[in-house]
Design a protein around this motif. Structure first.
Motif, PDB file in Angstrom:
ATOM      1  N   SER A   9      -8.953   9.894 -36.222  1.00  0.00           N
ATOM      2  CA  SER A   9      -7.596  10.247 -35.817  1.00  0.00           C
ATOM      3  C   SER A   9      -7.577  11.337 -34.771  1.00  0.00           C
ATOM      4  O   SER A   9      -8.580  11.969 -34.465  1.00  0.00           O
ATOM      5  N   SER A 309      -5.146   7.369 -33.072  1.00  0.00           N
ATOM      6  CA  SER A 309      -4.278   7.918 -32.027  1.00  0.00           C
ATOM      7  C   SER A 309      -5.088   8.390 -30.831  1.00  0.00           C
ATOM      8  O   SER A 309      -4.668   8.267 -29.684  1.00  0.00           O
ATOM      9  N   LEU A 340       2.487   7.422 -29.369  1.00  0.00           N
ATOM     10  CA  LEU A 340       1.199   7.619 -30.025  1.00  0.00           C
ATOM     11  C   LEU A 340       1.292   7.634 -31.542  1.00  0.00           C
ATOM     12  O   LEU A 340       0.284   7.472 -32.233  1.00  0.00           O
ATOM     13  N   SER A 341       2.484   7.825 -32.072  1.00  0.00           N
ATOM     14  CA  SER A 341       2.636   7.806 -33.529  1.00  0.00           C
ATOM     15  C   SER A 341       2.817   6.395 -34.075  1.00  0.00           C
ATOM     16  O   SER A 341       2.852   6.196 -35.286  1.00  0.00           O
TER      17      SER A 341
END
Length: 365
Positions: A9, A309, A340-341
């Motif tokens: 992540s 991400s 990006l989320s």
């Protein structure tokens, strides 16, 4: 703004709002701890203080500190110089997109036959606030033409067979620059039910072919080339033709019978392209639901893999994008929360039908 990368992540912490993207609790606390240490310590010194964090991660983190490396240093797209519109007495044909109208003078019938297919689907009656006169000037040597927008030269002269493609490219830029936008990605974009999907990809990845195939299956089209993200975080449709390269003609002929009879044009890199009017154009703006990075690989199995991400950001940058303004904390906060989320995937495939089916399954899940 700070960031922390690992294999799974990307954490981004926005100091002003206190929002943390990515990991939570312990990892978020670690993020803040490293952020503070980086102000006065080298990576080696931090590693001696936090030996449980791999040095490669600390190195990546230090390079990715947005406040030091990225923020304010992104290259953004300068406005296209389209001059000032003046009503003249030339015989022109009108083609409108909200909020922009193009008034085109066709200097000869053969040129009109080439250009007309890329604009004939546009409205002939809408009234808009902004307008551009488009003229074509024949150069003195060779079969080269110069494009003028409101009397201003838009690009270097090109041969007549490449003129329509160059014209549409600059009409698209003029269109999305005519109103505020956050980000213009080199990506296809479609909508299916409550899902709006973005397909960032390098040229030659099969992005347009996949987008067109989905449109033929009932997906609504935002664009096959430019995914336009507004400051409100919503995708906006771009009402111009899809450009289908020669390698995809046979694949898409059955889905779009009209494609076989369309005229072919020569792109700057020597590839032949045909225009397809934008069918099922999305009628309203919508937020991004998923980001999918397509890659056609001949004879490969269809494989869908979830991306972090961190990898999503890297791939968007690799595919290419433009910003209306230099990157600020506020703008990056919007990109984080609206793009990006979202769930992101890589999609490699050898069968277009399998790829379409896999995306339908994603939208149904």
């Amino acid at each position: 703004m700070s960031g922390y990368l690992d294999n799974e992540s990307l954490i981004l912490y926005h100091k002003k709002s206190g929002r943390v993207y990515g990991f939570e609790s312990e990892s978020a606390a670690l993020l803040l701890q490293i952020d503070e240490l980086l102000k006065e310590n080298s990576v080696d010194e931090i590693y001696s203080k936090i030996p449980t964090v791999p040095k490669a991660i600390l190195t990546s983190f230090s390079k990715f500190l947005l406040c030091n490396e990225e923020l304010g240093k992104e290259v953004y797209e300068p406005p296209l110089n389209i001059g000032i519109y003046k009503d003249d007495e030339k015989k022109r044909e009108k083609f409108s997109t909200v909020p922009l109208t193009f008034f085109i003078e066709f200097p000869k019938e053969s040129l009109k036959r080439k250009i007309y297919p890329l604009v004939e689907h546009l409205s002939r009656h809408s009234r808009t606030d902004k307008a551009i006169n488009i003229d074509f000037i024949k150069m003195s040597e060779g079969n080269y033409w110069q494009i003028l927008f409101n009397g201003e030269r838009i690009a270097a002269p090109v041969r007549e067979e490449s003129l329509p493609l160059l014209l549409q490219e600059n009409m698209i830029i003029a269109y999305y620059q005519s109103k505020p936008y956050l980000m213009a990605m080199h990506a296809g974009a479609v909508k299916y039910g409550r899902h709006s999907l973005v397909f960032p990809a390098l040229s030659g990845s099969g992005k347009t072919t996949l987008t067109a195939a989905l449109v033929s299956e009932g997906f609504d089209l935002y664009s096959d080339e430019i995914a336009l993200l507004g400051y409100d975080g919503k995708l906006k449709p771009i009402p111009f033709c899809m450009n289908i390269k020669e390698g995809s003609w046979s694949v898409l002929n059955e889905r779009f019978p009209k494609l076989e009879k369309q005229q072919a044009f020569l792109r700057f890199d020597g590839q032949k392209v045909k225009f397809l009017p934008p069918e099922n154009l999305a009628k309203e703006n919508d937020t991004v639901s998923m980001v999918i990075f397509p890659k056609y690989e001949k004879n490969s199995e269809c494989k869908l893999e979830r991306l972090s991400s961190c990898e999503t950001l890297k791939r968007i940058k690799d595919a290419g994008y433009q910003l209306e303004k230099p990157l600020s904390e506020e703008n990056f906060e919007s990109i984080l929360s609206h793009l990006l989320s979202r769930p992101a995937y890589s999609l490699s495939y050898g069968s277009l039908e399998e790829a379409v089916g896999r995306i339908k399954d994603l939208c149904s899940g």
